[in-house]
Design a protein around this motif. Structure first.
Motif, PDB file in Angstrom:
ATOM      1  N   UNK A 263       0.866  -1.177   0.000  1.00 30.56           N
ATOM      2  CA  UNK A 263       0.000   0.000   0.000  1.00 30.56           C
ATOM      3  C   UNK A 263       0.902   1.226   0.000  1.00 30.56           C
ATOM      4  N   UNK A 264       0.865   2.051  -1.040  1.00 29.60           N
ATOM      5  CA  UNK A 264       1.715   3.239  -1.077  1.00 29.60           C
ATOM      6  C   UNK A 264       1.541   4.086   0.189  1.00 29.60           C
ATOM      7  N   UNK A 265       2.662   4.483   0.769  1.00 26.79           N
ATOM      8  CA  UNK A 265       2.625   5.268   1.988  1.00 26.79           C
ATOM      9  C   UNK A 265       2.757   4.439   3.249  1.00 26.79           C
ATOM     10  N   UNK A 266       2.557   3.117   3.144  1.00 22.23           N
ATOM     11  CA  UNK A 266       2.755   2.243   4.286  1.00 22.23           C
ATOM     12  C   UNK A 266       4.207   1.784   4.310  1.00 22.23           C
ATOM     13  N   UNK A 267       4.826   1.900   5.434  1.00 15.81           N
ATOM     14  CA  UNK A 267       6.226   1.496   5.527  1.00 15.81           C
ATOM     15  C   UNK A 267       6.371  -0.002   5.729  1.00 15.81           C
ATOM     16  N   UNK A 268       5.272  -0.677   6.045  1.00 14.41           N
ATOM     17  CA  UNK A 268       5.308  -2.121   6.264  1.00 14.41           C
ATOM     18  C   UNK A 268       4.381  -2.822   5.282  1.00 14.41           C
ATOM     19  N   UNK A 269       4.665  -4.082   5.051  1.00 16.20           N
ATOM     20  CA  UNK A 269       3.842  -4.890   4.164  1.00 16.20           C
ATOM     21  C   UNK A 269       2.440  -5.047   4.728  1.00 16.20           C
ATOM     22  N   UNK A 270       1.458  -4.993   3.829  1.00 18.05           N
ATOM     23  CA  UNK A 270       0.088  -5.236   4.245  1.00 18.05           C
ATOM     24  C   UNK A 270      -0.314  -6.676   3.980  1.00 18.05           C
ATOM     25  N   UNK A 271      -1.356  -7.118   4.710  1.00 18.91           N
ATOM     26  CA  UNK A 271      -1.900  -8.463   4.517  1.00 18.91           C
ATOM     27  C   UNK A 271      -3.396  -8.331   4.264  1.00 18.91           C
ATOM     28  N   UNK A 272      -3.826  -8.818   3.117  1.00 22.50           N
ATOM     29  CA  UNK A 272      -5.221  -8.727   2.698  1.00 22.50           C
ATOM     30  C   UNK A 272      -5.913 -10.052   2.965  1.00 22.50           C
ATOM     31  N   UNK A 273      -7.025 -10.029   3.705  1.00 20.49           N
ATOM     32  CA  UNK A 273      -7.763 -11.261   3.966  1.00 20.49           C
ATOM     33  C   UNK A 273      -8.478 -11.702   2.697  1.00 20.49           C
ATOM     34  N   UNK A 274      -8.571 -13.017   2.506  1.00 13.97           N
ATOM     35  CA  UNK A 274      -9.150 -13.536   1.260  1.00 13.97           C
ATOM     36  C   UNK A 274     -10.614 -13.177   1.091  1.00 13.97           C
ATOM     37  N   UNK A 275     -11.326 -12.902   2.180  1.00 21.37           N
ATOM     38  CA  UNK A 275     -12.738 -12.548   2.098  1.00 21.37           C
ATOM     39  C   UNK A 275     -12.979 -11.041   2.123  1.00 21.37           C
ATOM     40  N   UNK A 276     -11.905 -10.267   2.084  1.00 22.00           N
ATOM     41  CA  UNK A 276     -12.064  -8.816   2.183  1.00 22.00           C
ATOM     42  C   UNK A 276     -12.814  -8.266   0.977  1.00 22.00           C
ATOM     43  N   UNK A 277     -13.810  -7.434   1.253  1.00 18.95           N
ATOM     44  CA  UNK A 277     -14.504  -6.715   0.179  1.00 18.95           C
ATOM     45  C   UNK A 277     -13.665  -5.503  -0.201  1.00 18.95           C
ATOM     46  N   UNK A 278     -13.713  -5.152  -1.476  1.00 16.33           N
ATOM     47  CA  UNK A 278     -12.979  -3.987  -1.982  1.00 16.33           C
ATOM     48  C   UNK A 278     -13.981  -3.041  -2.638  1.00 16.33           C
ATOM     49  N   UNK A 279     -14.772  -2.356  -1.839  1.00 16.58           N
ATOM     50  CA  UNK A 279     -15.867  -1.550  -2.403  1.00 16.58           C
ATOM     51  C   UNK A 279     -15.368  -0.288  -3.090  1.00 16.58           C
ATOM     52  N   UNK A 280     -16.097   0.137  -4.097  1.00 21.73           N
ATOM     53  CA  UNK A 280     -15.763   1.383  -4.797  1.00 21.73           C
ATOM     54  C   UNK A 280     -16.116   2.591  -3.941  1.00 21.73           C
ATOM     55  N   UNK A 281     -17.059   2.400  -3.005  1.00 27.77           N
ATOM     56  CA  UNK A 281     -17.481   3.505  -2.152  1.00 27.77           C
ATOM     57  C   UNK A 281     -17.980   2.953  -0.825  1.00 27.77           C
ATOM     58  N   UNK A 282     -17.736   3.684   0.238  1.00 27.68           N
ATOM     59  CA  UNK A 282     -18.290   3.364   1.552  1.00 27.68           C
ATOM     60  C   UNK A 282     -19.094   4.570   2.007  1.00 27.68           C
ATOM     61  N   UNK A 283     -20.379   4.378   2.231  1.00 29.98           N
ATOM     62  CA  UNK A 283     -21.263   5.478   2.639  1.00 29.98           C
ATOM     63  C   UNK A 283     -21.486   5.399   4.146  1.00 29.98           C
ATOM     64  N   UNK A 284     -20.445   5.679   4.886  1.00 32.28           N
ATOM     65  CA  UNK A 284     -20.515   5.577   6.347  1.00 32.28           C
ATOM     66  C   UNK A 284     -20.835   6.924   6.963  1.00 32.28           C
TER      67      UNK A 284
END
Length: 408
Positions: A263-284
């Motif tokens: 992830x650009x800007x992260x100094x450490x490696x990220x770990x993505x869960x296999x069930x993670x949703x990657x939404x185009x928008x979050x309306x929170x």
């Protein structure tokens, strides 16, 4: 799904979606119904609810639920969480926290570590007070689950004033940490202590999980609840040591449970869960507790949102920057503001004691005013009042006035 990289914005949305934020909490006819199924489902998704005694706005375990589900019956949640025998038990998971019964065996390695540390230290409370430890256990075996205040009274009468309140409480807490005692709920928010067999099912007490397997399961849950996270983020979710996390995380990666991503800007490696949703928008649209999983690991909040967060409850008033009980304001996928809230129950007012912009991010003050009105109704308060402190306060006060924010 394998990805080599995620944009910072997509990482934010993945994290929020994994936490159950951004789902509709109301319809055109009013708030969505929230019952036992929804409450249990949310606690299961998060894995735990952190407890804190501060009640200036609302107790911390209630706030993540309101942020995700909207208006719900707080008494119903407390009935689920604090009325044994039930589905939840309290332990030191991420600080003091409520967790599903099935997770309790995954904490036994921690209980044993506390026990080993106490046994190796002649100055520890348990090592120095073996006689009183035995008396406390015998007292609970005879009388059943009790809060410290009741044990203290009986202890003073029966064994002498030198045991007193502080020693009783210290002893119960020491025994609770090593798993010799468990929580049997709370009464007026005071923890009730019990022997494990008085509260937990026999089949649960019989479950044995190795330290390594417990770490695998805890990390897998943290990864699912985080969406995407660094190894340090995942360790913090359950307050695990990096030496235990590294081998368990490698196994989860080999099994495809998590995938390494940059992830650009992260100094450490990220770990993505296999069930993670990657939404185009979050309306929170949410107020986040200082102890919400989205922000409780401050380096993660800063990495995801550019949001530097320090709770100032224990800071002298004259040195506070933002206020006493300051909640981040989530709009869509950004933390755009901070509000210092107090439920003035005697006056029937939700008091916004300070309100601040976050950097140069746009704040929809009409949405925030409406959110505060919903929070006031949930608290059973009649109206919202905004004080003048903070660079967002004038605009928010005007929005509250335009909306005639009456929570009744």
């Amino acid at each position: 799904m394998t990805r080599d990289s995620l944009s910072p914005a997509l990482a934010r949305r993945a994290a929020l979606s994994a936490q159950g934020l951004g789902r509709p909490t109301a319809t055109a006819d009013g708030p969505r119904a929230v019952g036992t199924r929804q409450l249990n489902g949310l606690v299961g998704r998060l894995g735990l609810l952190q407890i804190d005694s501060v009640n200036v706005f609302e107790r911390s375990h209630h706030l993540p639920v309101f942020a995700r589900l909207g208006h719900y019956d707080r008494a119903a949640l407390d009935g689920l969480l604090f009325s044994p025998p039930g589905r939840y038990v309290e332990y030191w998971a991420h600080e003091a926290a409520l967790l599903p019964l099935a997770t309790w065996p995954l904490m036994r390695w921690r209980m044993q570590a506390y026990r080993d540390r106490a046994d190796a230290d002649d100055g520890s409370w348990l090592s120095a007070n073996a006689r009183m430890s035995a008396w406390l256990i015998a007292e609970l075996r005879e009388k059943g689950p009790l809060p410290a205040s009741l044990v203290e009274h009986d202890a003073t009468v029966r064994t002498g004033p030198w045991w007193g309140w502080s020693d009783v409480k210290r002893g119960l807490e020491a025994l609770f940490r090593v798993g010799a005692l468990v929580s049997a709920g709370r009464r007026r928010f005071e923890r009730v202590y019990a022997l494990p067999e008085q509260v937990l099912p026999a089949e649960l007490l019989a479950v044995e999980v190795s330290r390594h397997e417990a770490h695998r399961q805890l990390l897998a849950h943290a990864a699912r609840a985080s969406g995407v996270a660094t190894a340090t983020d995942l360790a913090d979710y359950w307050r695990l040591r990096s030496a235990d996390v590294a081998p368990a995380l490698r196994e989860l990666a080999d099994e495809g449970v998590v995938t390494p991503v940059a992830v650009p800007g992260w100094s450490r490696e990220g770990w993505l869960h296999r069930d993670a949703a990657l939404p185009r928008r979050v309306a929170a649209d949410a107020l986040l507790s200082p102890f919400d999983p989205v922000v409780w690991h401050r380096p993660r909040a800063e990495r995801l949102f550019g949001f530097r967060y320090r709770i100032e409850i224990y800071t002298p008033q004259e040195k506070r920057v933002h206020g006493y009980y300051v909640l981040p304001v989530l709009q869509d996928d950004q933390l755009v503001a901070r509000v210092d809230l107090k439920s003035d129950r005697q006056a029937g007012v939700l008091r916004v004691q300070a309100a601040w912009h976050e950097r140069d991010l746009p704040v929809d003050v009409e949405r925030l005013a409406a959110l505060l009105a919903r929070a006031a109704r949930w608290q059973g308060l009649g109206r919202v009042e905004v004080a003048g402190r903070g660079d967002l306060a004038p605009r928010l006060a005007a929005a509250v006035g335009r909306g005639d924010v009456d929570a009744g």
